[in-house]
Design a protein around this motif. Structure first.
Motif, PDB file in Angstrom:
ATOM      1  N   ASP A  11       0.813  -1.208   0.000  1.00 38.50           N
ATOM      2  CA  ASP A  11       0.000   0.000   0.000  1.00 38.50           C
ATOM      3  C   ASP A  11       0.851   1.264   0.000  1.00 38.50           C
ATOM      4  OD1 ASP A  11      -2.487  -1.318   0.055  1.00 38.50           O
ATOM      5  OD2 ASP A  11      -2.154  -1.783   2.169  1.00 38.50           O
ATOM      6  N   GLY A  12       2.033   1.192  -0.589  1.00 35.38           N
ATOM      7  CA  GLY A  12       2.818   2.409  -0.709  1.00 35.38           C
ATOM      8  C   GLY A  12       4.184   2.379  -0.061  1.00 35.38           C
ATOM      9  N   TRP A  13       4.607   1.233   0.433  1.00 34.10           N
ATOM     10  CA  TRP A  13       5.950   1.154   0.993  1.00 34.10           C
ATOM     11  C   TRP A  13       6.983   1.328  -0.122  1.00 34.10           C
ATOM     12  CZ3 TRP A  13       6.694   1.126   6.079  1.00 34.10           C
ATOM     13  CH2 TRP A  13       5.666   0.677   6.900  1.00 34.10           C
ATOM     14  N   GLN A  14       8.072   2.026   0.175  1.00 32.00           N
ATOM     15  CA  GLN A  14       9.184   2.147  -0.765  1.00 32.00           C
ATOM     16  C   GLN A  14      10.390   1.413  -0.198  1.00 32.00           C
ATOM     17  OE1 GLN A  14       9.964   5.858  -2.950  1.00 32.00           O
ATOM     18  NE2 GLN A  14      12.069   5.732  -2.215  1.00 32.00           N
ATOM     19  N   VAL A  15      10.915   0.494  -0.990  1.00 34.18           N
ATOM     20  CA  VAL A  15      12.083  -0.293  -0.597  1.00 34.18           C
ATOM     21  C   VAL A  15      13.209  -0.012  -1.577  1.00 34.18           C
ATOM     22  CG1 VAL A  15      13.014  -2.618  -0.305  1.00 34.18           C
ATOM     23  CG2 VAL A  15      10.689  -2.096   0.456  1.00 34.18           C
ATOM     24  N   THR A  16      14.403   0.228  -1.033  1.00 35.24           N
ATOM     25  CA  THR A  16      15.584   0.462  -1.855  1.00 35.24           C
ATOM     26  C   THR A  16      16.526  -0.731  -1.732  1.00 35.24           C
ATOM     27  OG1 THR A  16      15.458   2.855  -1.604  1.00 35.24           O
ATOM     28  CG2 THR A  16      17.598   1.943  -2.221  1.00 35.24           C
ATOM     29  N   ALA A  17      17.011  -1.202  -2.886  1.00 38.18           N
ATOM     30  CA  ALA A  17      17.990  -2.293  -2.920  1.00 38.18           C
ATOM     31  C   ALA A  17      19.264  -1.780  -3.569  1.00 38.18           C
ATOM     32  CB  ALA A  17      17.437  -3.482  -3.705  1.00 38.18           C
ATOM     33  N   GLU A  18      20.412  -2.113  -2.988  1.00 39.44           N
ATOM     34  CA  GLU A  18      21.699  -1.642  -3.494  1.00 39.44           C
ATOM     35  C   GLU A  18      22.674  -2.803  -3.644  1.00 39.44           C
ATOM     36  OE1 GLU A  18      22.847   2.356  -1.394  1.00 39.44           O
ATOM     37  OE2 GLU A  18      21.839   1.058   0.058  1.00 39.44           O
ATOM     38  N   VAL A  19      23.599  -2.653  -4.602  1.00 34.77           N
ATOM     39  CA  VAL A  19      24.705  -3.591  -4.783  1.00 34.77           C
ATOM     40  C   VAL A  19      25.968  -2.790  -5.001  1.00 34.77           C
ATOM     41  CG1 VAL A  19      25.727  -5.390  -6.225  1.00 34.77           C
ATOM     42  CG2 VAL A  19      23.264  -5.386  -5.823  1.00 34.77           C
ATOM     43  N   PHE A  20      26.996  -3.070  -4.225  1.00 31.48           N
ATOM     44  CA  PHE A  20      28.298  -2.509  -4.564  1.00 31.48           C
ATOM     45  C   PHE A  20      29.387  -3.504  -4.207  1.00 31.48           C
ATOM     46  CE2 PHE A  20      27.748  -0.950  -0.193  1.00 31.48           C
ATOM     47  CZ  PHE A  20      29.023  -1.092   0.365  1.00 31.48           C
ATOM     48  N   VAL A  21      30.514  -3.360  -4.894  1.00 25.65           N
ATOM     49  CA  VAL A  21      31.646  -4.268  -4.721  1.00 25.65           C
ATOM     50  C   VAL A  21      32.770  -3.518  -4.037  1.00 25.65           C
ATOM     51  CG1 VAL A  21      33.403  -5.611  -5.933  1.00 25.65           C
ATOM     52  CG2 VAL A  21      31.019  -5.717  -6.672  1.00 25.65           C
ATOM     53  N   ALA A  22      33.307  -4.100  -3.000  1.00 26.81           N
ATOM     54  CA  ALA A  22      34.412  -3.485  -2.274  1.00 26.81           C
ATOM     55  C   ALA A  22      35.688  -3.593  -3.099  1.00 26.81           C
ATOM     56  CB  ALA A  22      34.594  -4.167  -0.926  1.00 26.81           C
ATOM     57  N   HIS A  23      36.403  -2.484  -3.244  1.00 29.41           N
ATOM     58  CA  HIS A  23      37.609  -2.462  -4.067  1.00 29.41           C
ATOM     59  C   HIS A  23      38.750  -3.157  -3.333  1.00 29.41           C
ATOM     60  CE1 HIS A  23      39.271  -0.871  -7.771  1.00 29.41           C
ATOM     61  NE2 HIS A  23      40.389  -0.609  -7.130  1.00 29.41           N
ATOM     62  N   GLY A  24      39.425  -4.042  -4.044  1.00 24.73           N
ATOM     63  CA  GLY A  24      40.594  -4.709  -3.486  1.00 24.73           C
ATOM     64  C   GLY A  24      40.313  -6.049  -2.855  1.00 24.73           C
ATOM     65  N   ALA A  25      39.059  -6.482  -2.860  1.00 27.17           N
ATOM     66  CA  ALA A  25      38.710  -7.786  -2.281  1.00 27.17           C
ATOM     67  C   ALA A  25      37.550  -8.377  -3.062  1.00 27.17           C
ATOM     68  CB  ALA A  25      38.322  -7.637  -0.807  1.00 27.17           C
ATOM     69  N   ALA A  26      37.468  -9.693  -3.069  1.00 24.98           N
ATOM     70  CA  ALA A  26      36.360 -10.375  -3.740  1.00 24.98           C
ATOM     71  C   ALA A  26      35.164 -10.361  -2.794  1.00 24.98           C
ATOM     72  CB  ALA A  26      36.755 -11.800  -4.106  1.00 24.98           C
ATOM     73  N   GLN A  27      34.465  -9.238  -2.762  1.00 23.88           N
ATOM     74  CA  GLN A  27      33.440  -9.014  -1.747  1.00 23.88           C
ATOM     75  C   GLN A  27      32.336  -8.125  -2.310  1.00 23.88           C
ATOM     76  OE1 GLN A  27      34.780  -6.911   1.899  1.00 23.88           O
ATOM     77  NE2 GLN A  27      34.205  -8.807   2.925  1.00 23.88           N
ATOM     78  N   THR A  28      31.107  -8.621  -2.265  1.00 25.96           N
ATOM     79  CA  THR A  28      29.951  -7.882  -2.771  1.00 25.96           C
ATOM     80  C   THR A  28      28.986  -7.605  -1.628  1.00 25.96           C
ATOM     81  OG1 THR A  28      30.137  -8.955  -4.928  1.00 25.96           O
ATOM     82  CG2 THR A  28      28.043  -7.894  -4.412  1.00 25.96           C
ATOM     83  N   VAL A  29      28.553  -6.367  -1.531  1.00 23.61           N
ATOM     84  CA  VAL A  29      27.622  -5.964  -0.474  1.00 23.61           C
ATOM     85  C   VAL A  29      26.231  -5.780  -1.081  1.00 23.61           C
ATOM     86  CG1 VAL A  29      27.065  -4.223   1.261  1.00 23.61           C
ATOM     87  CG2 VAL A  29      29.463  -4.813   0.797  1.00 23.61           C
ATOM     88  N   LEU A  30      25.257  -6.466  -0.513  1.00 26.40           N
ATOM     89  CA  LEU A  30      23.843  -6.298  -0.872  1.00 26.40           C
ATOM     90  C   LEU A  30      23.148  -5.664   0.323  1.00 26.40           C
ATOM     91  CD1 LEU A  30      23.097  -9.864  -2.332  1.00 26.40           C
ATOM     92  CD2 LEU A  30      24.111  -7.912  -3.500  1.00 26.40           C
ATOM     93  N   ARG A  31      22.325  -4.654   0.052  1.00 25.51           N
ATOM     94  CA  ARG A  31      21.673  -3.960   1.161  1.00 25.51           C
ATOM     95  C   ARG A  31      20.271  -3.531   0.743  1.00 25.51           C
ATOM     96  NH1 ARG A  31      25.212   0.753   3.418  1.00 25.51           N
ATOM     97  NH2 ARG A  31      24.775   1.583   1.336  1.00 25.51           N
TER      98      ARG A  31
END
Length: 671
Positions: free
Chosen positions: A110-130
């Motif tokens: 009924d009107g909720w707004q959800v934000t999804a993000e993806v970014f990769v940390a530089h220098g490591a094999a690591q992905t952040v999902l939020r």
């Protein structure tokens, strides 16, 4: 920044691709609309031997939100065989943008707004999902939530494979679903010869092994390749969005990533929560990305990655590694035009260690094997890059001496003769080629079929050769006689009397006097794109006129004129069909750089004021490329495009020398 509003309403917009790199050869990528359309689309793709040895560990996720009222709102979508998209439309997807990293906004319930993000940390094999609950539009829903009557739970299922990034994965009994859980981290190792996947979160993990079968990758289907894949999901993460941001950090623990210690090896006081770690990485990434002068400079940085203790340049994403020819061409725009001289120096010095018989490698195999020396022009492009770097006055005397020493070794090796019949001929020009080997940048080969062999004396190779001689002559005068002979022979032998422009190849197949008069873009290098023009302005005018009339498109130059019987206007179909079209009419954006340089020279010779020609060039040549940044590979320039209108982008959506030449054009035009 690229922003796309309601990408699900436009097929073209939803298929535009984003890229996040780790600076080690690994990356995450996908589409604005969320559908994975390539085998290379993944959230955790790591380089086990940077920048090579790439493996796909986490291909994607299945994510949705459940409300206490029983509603279910999908945040992801997938295409299954034979051609079924589920859910048909991510109905709540409001917008997507790439600033500061891939970010989607959904409106659910009924009107909720959800934000999804993806970014990769530089220098490591690591992905952040939020994910975060941003706002609510309906006051009654807000009232119920504040009263505790409504709860929104985020559910996330990781989809794993553990395969070479060129391969596909299928259900099999060898896949190990075992989960090793330590505090807020879950670890899986699907196969013993693959890295460990660590998933750190602030949610709750439930072990529920299952297979998701028959994913359909439309881009692979269009490329005439296998396009069906099965993925394993070991379990489910649950997050209460009312408690704050939901965080899932995916990491690859490899021998090359030893700094990422296993969770159980960390002392209790060293353990950092997933939410705190995400905030730390967020802050570091924002500072790093803000350090670049603009959008293109930030995109340029994504091609500069680690190789051993040094640096190198990735030719393109998603399937290229570092190639010699591409590195030296791309470096001129990505690094030198952007003032990144120290990195250019490091890369050039690193490549000096690979010289063999006057040649530098064309490429390094993915498996870490011996370098491949099969390019006549890679070493000559190195000489050009050295010239451009030395012009910056950044080099120390020791660096200058070392680079000049290697340039001399290249020129001497080519003059005396080296692999593949490469040698200075009696006319001072450089001959090259043996049957069955592709040596120039037009290097498509299918089985034993070399599509454009160009054996003999290709025009751009001569332009590069004469430039190399002139560059070396600046510190070693004994090259003067050979340079004079080569320059004189070029002027006498390469002009096509029928057009005033240049032949593409002379002494074809080493037969004296035999010429190839195909109208190709290679002749442009005789008057633009290199430190020294090798033809006078009269010939330059004829070359620019022919190229402009028959090869120029908004996205670059065609590789063959449409009037040629061998011309292919669309790059599509099977591998055989696509490779057969690769240099037979397909458009190459990187060639626009040398063309603009040649065009400006002709304008200046015609008496057109620089201010007028610069303004005209910006409007005519830069405007279409800027528009393209929001099309295929977001914030990047594609490898190729169709020769026929509407010049659909093809090939790798993120290409180093394409972006590099855009940056070089900007510098030429004072933009």
């Amino acid at each position: 920044m690229t922003r796309i509003d309601s990408p699900h309403r436009s097929t073209e917009a939803s298929e535009a691709e984003w890229l996040e790199v780790d600076g080690r050869g690994g990356f995450a990528s996908g589409t604005a609309g969320g559908e994975r359309t390539r085998r290379y689309h993944a959230l955790l793709l790591a380089a086990t031997h940077p920048p090579a040895g790439r493996v796909v560990l986490v291909n994607g996720i299945e994510a949705w939100i459940e409300s206490a009222r029983g509603g279910r709102y999908p945040l992801t979508r997938h295409r299954y065989m034979p051609d079924h998209l589920h859910p048909p439309i991510t109905a709540g997807l409001m917008s997507f943008n790439t600033e500061p990293w891939p970010t989607w906004r959904f409106c659910i319930g009924d009107g909720w707004q959800v934000t999804a993000e993806v970014f990769v940390a530089h220098g490591a094999a690591q992905t952040v999902l939020r994910w975060r609950l941003e706002s609510v539009c309906a006051s009654d829903v807000q009232h119920e939530t504040q009263a505790g009557h409504e709860a929104l739970t985020l559910k996330v299922r990781p989809l794993l494979s553990g395969r070479d990034y060129h391969a596909l994965h299928h259900e099999n009994p060898a896949f190990d679903f075992t989960a090793r859980i330590v505090t807020d981290c879950v670890c899986w190792q699907p196969y013993p010869d693959q890295p460990v996947v660590a998933a750190q979160s602030n949610g709750t993990y439930t072990h529920e092994p299952d297979w998701y079968r028959s994913f359909c990758y439309t881009q692979e289907r269009e490329r005439g390749l296998d396009y069906n894949e099965d993925l394993a999901t070991p379990g489910l993460f649950s997050f209460d969005l009312a408690q704050g941001d939901a965080v899932l950090i995916l990491s690859a623990q490899t021998a090359a990533n030893a700094e990422a210690a296993a969770p159980e090896e960390a002392a209790p006081e060293d353990v950092v929560s997933a939410a705190a770690l995400a905030l730390r990485l967020d802050a570091l990434e924002r500072v790093r990305r803000a350090s670049f002068a603009g959008r293109l400079q930030r995109s340029a940085d994504e091609y500069v990655v680690a190789r051993g203790a040094g640096r190198t340049i990735i030719a393109g994403y998603p399937w290229f590694t570092d190639w010699g020819r591409d590195t030296f061409i791309a470096m001129r725009g990505l690094l030198l035009a952007s003032g990144r001289c120290a990195e250019a120096e490091s890369i050039l010095l690193g490549w000096t260690e690979t010289i063999s018989e006057g040649m530098l490698p064309n490429r390094f195999p993915d498996d870490g094997g011996a370098p491949v020396y099969n390019a006549v022009d890679a070493s000559l492009w190195f000489v050009v890059a050295v010239h451009d770097y030395l012009q910056t006055a950044h080099a120390s005397s020791a660096t200058r001496e070392r680079l000049q020493q290697v340039v001399n070794a290249i020129v001497q090796g080519y003059a005396d003769g080296t692999r593949f019949n490469i040698a200075a001929d009696d006319d001072g020009l450089l001959r090259a080629g043996v049957p069955g080997v592709q040596l120039t940048w037009m290097d498509a080969k299918v089985g034993d079929w070399v599509v454009t062999p160009r054996i003999g004396k290709p025009v751009e190779v001569q332009a590069l050769w004469i430039n190399a001689l002139r560059i070396a002559l600046a510190w070693d005068t004994h090259w003067g006689e050979l340079e004079t002979l080569a320059s004189t022979s070029f002027a006498e032998r390469f002009v096509n009397p029928a057009t005033g422009a240049l032949y593409d190849v002379i002494d074809v197949d080493h037969e004296p006097g035999r010429v190839d008069a195909s109208v190709r873009p290679n002749q442009i290098f005789a008057t633009g794109g290199l430190p020294h023009a090798v033809i006078d302005v009269v010939r330059a005018r004829a070359v620019v006129s022919q190229v402009e009339a028959q090869l120029l498109t908004p996205l670059g130059l065609r590789s063959l004129a449409p009037c040629d019987p061998a011309y292919v206007g669309r790059y599509e179909g099977t591998v055989l069909q696509r490779d057969g079209a690769y240099h037979q009419g397909t458009v190459w954006p990187w060639l626009l750089g040398p063309f603009v340089q040649a065009w400006l020279r002709v304008q200046r010779a015609a008496g057109v004021p620089d201010s007028a020609s610069m303004a005209a060039a910006r409007a005519r040549f830069l405007t279409p490329l800027y528009a393209h940044l929001d099309a295929a590979g977001l914030d990047h320039v594609s490898e190729i495009a169709d020769g026929a209108a509407p010049h659909t982008p093809r090939g790798a959506p993120f290409q180093a020398w394409s972006l590099g030449e855009l940056l070089r054009i900007e510098k030429l035009l004072g933009t």
